[in-house]
Motif scaffolding. Structure first.
Motif, PDB file in Angstrom:
ATOM      1  N   ALA A 170      41.334  87.274 -26.096  1.00  0.00           N
ATOM      2  CA  ALA A 170      40.581  86.303 -26.900  1.00  0.00           C
ATOM      3  C   ALA A 170      41.501  85.488 -27.809  1.00  0.00           C
ATOM      4  CB  ALA A 170      39.504  87.021 -27.722  1.00  0.00           C
ATOM      5  N   GLU A 171      42.452  86.156 -28.462  1.00  0.00           N
ATOM      6  CA  GLU A 171      43.356  85.438 -29.361  1.00  0.00           C
ATOM      7  C   GLU A 171      44.275  84.499 -28.575  1.00  0.00           C
ATOM      8  OE1 GLU A 171      45.403  86.802 -33.366  1.00  0.00           O
ATOM      9  OE2 GLU A 171      46.660  87.417 -31.674  1.00  0.00           O
ATOM     10  N   LEU A 172      44.784  84.963 -27.441  1.00  0.00           N
ATOM     11  CA  LEU A 172      45.655  84.126 -26.620  1.00  0.00           C
ATOM     12  C   LEU A 172      44.899  82.906 -26.103  1.00  0.00           C
ATOM     13  CD1 LEU A 172      48.437  83.742 -25.405  1.00  0.00           C
ATOM     14  CD2 LEU A 172      47.750  85.215 -23.511  1.00  0.00           C
ATOM     15  N   ALA A 173      43.664  83.097 -25.678  1.00  0.00           N
ATOM     16  CA  ALA A 173      42.843  81.976 -25.206  1.00  0.00           C
ATOM     17  C   ALA A 173      42.627  80.953 -26.324  1.00  0.00           C
ATOM     18  CB  ALA A 173      41.501  82.487 -24.688  1.00  0.00           C
ATOM     19  N   ARG A 174      42.378  81.439 -27.530  1.00  0.00           N
ATOM     20  CA  ARG A 174      42.164  80.547 -28.674  1.00  0.00           C
ATOM     21  C   ARG A 174      43.408  79.712 -28.964  1.00  0.00           C
ATOM     22  NH1 ARG A 174      42.956  81.163 -34.217  1.00  0.00           N
ATOM     23  NH2 ARG A 174      43.347  83.394 -34.006  1.00  0.00           N
ATOM     24  N   PHE A 175      44.581  80.343 -28.976  1.00  0.00           N
ATOM     25  CA  PHE A 175      45.813  79.597 -29.245  1.00  0.00           C
ATOM     26  C   PHE A 175      46.146  78.628 -28.109  1.00  0.00           C
ATOM     27  CE2 PHE A 175      46.824  83.200 -32.203  1.00  0.00           C
ATOM     28  CZ  PHE A 175      46.743  82.435 -33.358  1.00  0.00           C
ATOM     29  N   PHE A 176      45.902  79.049 -26.872  1.00  0.00           N
ATOM     30  CA  PHE A 176      46.127  78.153 -25.734  1.00  0.00           C
ATOM     31  C   PHE A 176      45.251  76.903 -25.878  1.00  0.00           C
ATOM     32  CE2 PHE A 176      44.536  76.530 -21.708  1.00  0.00           C
ATOM     33  CZ  PHE A 176      45.713  76.126 -21.099  1.00  0.00           C
ATOM     34  N   LYS A 177      43.971  77.109 -26.164  1.00  0.00           N
ATOM     35  CA  LYS A 177      43.035  75.989 -26.293  1.00  0.00           C
ATOM     36  C   LYS A 177      43.480  75.026 -27.399  1.00  0.00           C
ATOM     37  CE  LYS A 177      38.211  74.862 -27.243  1.00  0.00           C
ATOM     38  NZ  LYS A 177      36.883  75.401 -27.564  1.00  0.00           N
ATOM     39  N   GLU A 178      43.839  75.577 -28.567  1.00  0.00           N
ATOM     40  CA  GLU A 178      44.277  74.730 -29.687  1.00  0.00           C
ATOM     41  C   GLU A 178      45.494  73.877 -29.301  1.00  0.00           C
ATOM     42  OE1 GLU A 178      44.995  77.373 -32.982  1.00  0.00           O
ATOM     43  OE2 GLU A 178      42.870  77.884 -33.188  1.00  0.00           O
ATOM     44  N   ASP A 179      46.484  74.525 -28.691  1.00  0.00           N
ATOM     45  CA  ASP A 179      47.705  73.794 -28.319  1.00  0.00           C
ATOM     46  C   ASP A 179      47.463  72.808 -27.191  1.00  0.00           C
ATOM     47  OD1 ASP A 179      49.685  74.735 -30.167  1.00  0.00           O
ATOM     48  OD2 ASP A 179      49.629  76.668 -29.150  1.00  0.00           O
ATOM     49  N   TYR A 180      46.616  73.171 -26.257  1.00  0.00           N
ATOM     50  CA  TYR A 180      46.333  72.294 -25.135  1.00  0.00           C
ATOM     51  C   TYR A 180      45.613  71.029 -25.604  1.00  0.00           C
ATOM     52  CZ  TYR A 180      45.696  71.041 -20.282  1.00  0.00           C
ATOM     53  OH  TYR A 180      45.748  70.401 -19.067  1.00  0.00           O
TER      54      TYR A 180
END
Length: 172
Positions: A157-167
């Protein structure tokens, strides 16, 4: 020894050196080492490698006479435990309270950074998310993507959140 197995053995040896001063004399000739690793779930392979490397290192230390602490010999006794991918912060909190070093080769959560006695060998989820976003955009050339993740897994969940923000910041 393969490079991928050498690093956990080296890390384990480092933990022995760091923890030598943390042992109490009431161990009846045993130096107790907790091996907290993910041995189930999505990261089970890494955890099993860590436990295997720890056992290998402990066997080698014990075959050579064990550890000498304060002039007394100690055999290494391992206590492996499965984290189920969700106890790194709980372990960090206990280690912080007792001023005992905690070294984790796999916990990527950014929350771990706030603990003085906790150390990670892996990248933070922030760094991983940014790297994945750059890879998807630059190397794969995708503008629109979907993110599939396990909402019950703090790591996922945390990795998905950071990926989304950066993307999204990068124009995705």
């Amino acid at each position: 020894m393969k490079k991928s197995r050498f690093i956990p053995v080296l890390l384990f040896a480092l933990v022995f050196c760091l923890c030598a001063g943390c042992s109490d004399k009431k161990t009846s000739g045993e130096f107790k080492v907790g091996v907290v690793a993910v041995t189930s779930g999505e990261l089970f392979r890494k955890g099993n490698y860590i436990v295997t490397a720890a056992r290998y290192a402990a066997e080698n230390v014990n075959k050579s006479g064990g550890l000498e602490l304060g002039g007394e010999p100690y055999k290494v006794k391992l206590y492996p435990a499965d984290t189920k991918s969700n106890v790194a912060l709980a372990v960090a909190k206990v280690c912080e309270e007792h001023k005992v070093p905690f070294i984790t080769p796999v916990a990527g959560t950014n929350k771990l950074t706030s603990y003085k006695y906790s150390f990670r060998v892996s990248y933070t989820n922030t760094v991983q998310g940014e790297a994945l976003a750059l890879f998807a955009k630059n190397d794969l050339g995708h503008k629109d993507v979907g993110i599939l993740f396990d909402s019950s897994s703090p790591y996922s969940a945390e990795l998905a959140r950071f990926f989304k923000e950066d993307y999204l910041k990068g124009g995705g």
